[in-house]
Design an enzyme around this catalytic site. Structure first.
Site, PDB file in Angstrom:
ATOM      1  N   SER A 246      73.467  84.070 116.142  1.00  0.00           N
ATOM      2  CA  SER A 246      72.614  84.553 115.194  1.00  0.00           C
ATOM      3  C   SER A 246      73.916  85.796 114.887  1.00  0.00           C
ATOM      4  O   SER A 246      72.992  86.450 114.151  1.00  0.00           O
ATOM      5  CB  SER A 246      71.637  84.993 116.031  1.00  0.00           C
ATOM      6  OG  SER A 246      70.558  84.177 116.003  1.00  0.00           O
ATOM      7  N   HIS A 311      71.603  89.532 118.267  1.00  0.00           N
ATOM      8  CA  HIS A 311      70.990  89.491 116.970  1.00  0.00           C
ATOM      9  C   HIS A 311      71.513  91.288 116.182  1.00  0.00           C
ATOM     10  O   HIS A 311      71.482  91.856 115.650  1.00  0.00           O
ATOM     11  CB  HIS A 311      69.617  89.459 116.753  1.00  0.00           C
ATOM     12  CG  HIS A 311      68.513  88.396 116.860  1.00  0.00           C
ATOM     13  ND1 HIS A 311      69.264  87.959 118.762  1.00  0.00           N
ATOM     14  CD2 HIS A 311      68.611  87.457 116.212  1.00  0.00           C
ATOM     15  CE1 HIS A 311      68.377  86.519 118.569  1.00  0.00           C
ATOM     16  NE2 HIS A 311      68.116  86.332 117.470  1.00  0.00           N
TER      17      HIS A 311
END
Length: 372
Positions: A246, A311
């Site tokens: 991610s 993220h």
């Protein structure tokens, strides 16, 4: 006639006194009289380049760069200044294109905000080298997931299996000395849902970006996001392990979305507002799912679940370094002061993170879960 012979002929006949400048009209006459193998699109761009000069001349080095398919920031500015003199046809008017060329045109309109850049990319695009990096990363992630899924007989929420964290690829705070784990965690995923989300974005956004900006720039951006993700987790969520690509995915997506927003009027991709909203909703949902799994795991677990900070770190890398890369299509990054500032900032962060991982855990008495 090869390129070196062409350049020698141009210099001998058009600039015998080595002034460094060449008249465009004389150059065009030379091209037609000798039937020189120059792409008509390049000749159009050369005429546009001359519009930025009162005497209708171009610098010899800019002509060399054009013939060599290289562009500088000054060249791009001159092209923009003379754009009104170019033919008004656009790529959407091109007919009789094969499947691959239509795909290249689609990529041009998806990624590039300027019609001149889109035309340049369309006419200069070559199939070699192909966009292998994002395809190779995605394929490797799928193979690794299938191997662990078959081995553990578990395809959803694999991190709850006691054997999963024993993988030599997973980042675990108890194995910080094994430096490769700060990168290899990108090949492991929580489950089918995370892998599907990342693989879809890598193929839909990563591959077109790699086609336009090249393997070196996009691989650097992706890996910078991955590394920033693991190092950020090691600083802000010191007890948590980490899996999934991610960090790299959010670096690519946030850079692309920021580039679209900053060039909103110039982007010609269809339904761009709807697609922007859907992308933001999907990315936000993925972050929300990661936060939920981290702090409210649905199943009993022997230790902390993977962190979500990768993220956010990837998004920061994308908005800073990534946006600079995407806004510098066919321009040299080395000539931009801002690029060196961003590199210095990223290098400072890496150095700080290394010292943090060496000394901070012991100084702060962090209670790291025992490594599996």
């Amino acid at each position: 006639m090869d390129r070196s012979s062409l350049l020698q002929l141009i210099q001998e006949q058009l600039d015998p006194e080595n002034t460094g400048f060449i008249g465009v009209e004389t150059f065009a006459s030379l091209v037609h009289s000798h039937e020189l193998p120059l792409d008509p699109a390049k000749l159009d761009m050369l005429v546009a380049l001359a519009q930025g000069n009162d005497e209708g001349q171009v610098c010899y080095q800019e002509l060399v760069d054009l013939i060599s398919s290289k562009r500088s920031s000054s060249f791009k500015r001159a092209i923009a200044n003379g754009q009104r003199a170019l033919p008004r046809d656009v790529l959407l008017d091109e007919t009789g294109l094969g499947f691959y060329k239509r795909f290249v045109r689609y990529v041009a309109y998806e990624i590039l905000p300027c019609e001149m850049d889109r035309r340049w990319y369309f006419y200069q695009h070559r199939t070699c080298p192909p966009p292998v990096f994002m395809a190779a990363v995605t394929l490797t992630q799928i193979i690794v997931f299938l191997c662990y899924g078959a081995r553990l007989n578990k395809w959803v929420l694999q991190t709850y299996h006691p054997e999963y964290m024993k993988s030599p690829l997973v980042y675990h705070p108890g194995h910080r000395a094994r430096a490769w784990r700060f990168l290899t965690y990108m090949f492991m995923h929580v489950g089918l849902e995370q892998l599907g989300f990342n693989a879809l974005l890598q193929l839909m956004i990563g591959v077109p970006l790699e086609m336009v900006h090249g393997i070196l720039r996009i691989s650097f951006l992706y890996l910078a996001g991955v590394l920033a993700g693991s190092l950020t987790v090691s600083i802000t969520d010191m007890r948590a392990p980490l899996v999934g690509g991610s960090g790299g995915v959010y670096a690519l997506c946030s850079a692309h979305l920021a580039n679209v927003v900053m060039n909103w009027a110039g982007m010609r991709c269809p339904y761009k507002l709807l697609r922007m909203v859907l992308a933001l909703v999907c990315m936000s949902s993925e972050v929300g799912r990661a936060v939920w799994l981290r702090f409210s795991p649905p199943l009993p677990a022997s230790g902390p679940q993977p962190s979500f900070m990768a993220h956010l770190a990837g998004a920061i890398v994308g908005i800073s370094m990534g946006l600079t890369i995407l806004r510098s299509y066919e321009e040299s990054l080395q000539d931009q002061c801002g690029w060196w500032v961003l590199l210095l900032s990223y290098g400072t962060f890496l150095l700080f993170a290394v010292f943090w991982n060496i000394f901070a855990y012991d100084l702060l008495g962090a209670q790291v879960p025992p490594p599996p």
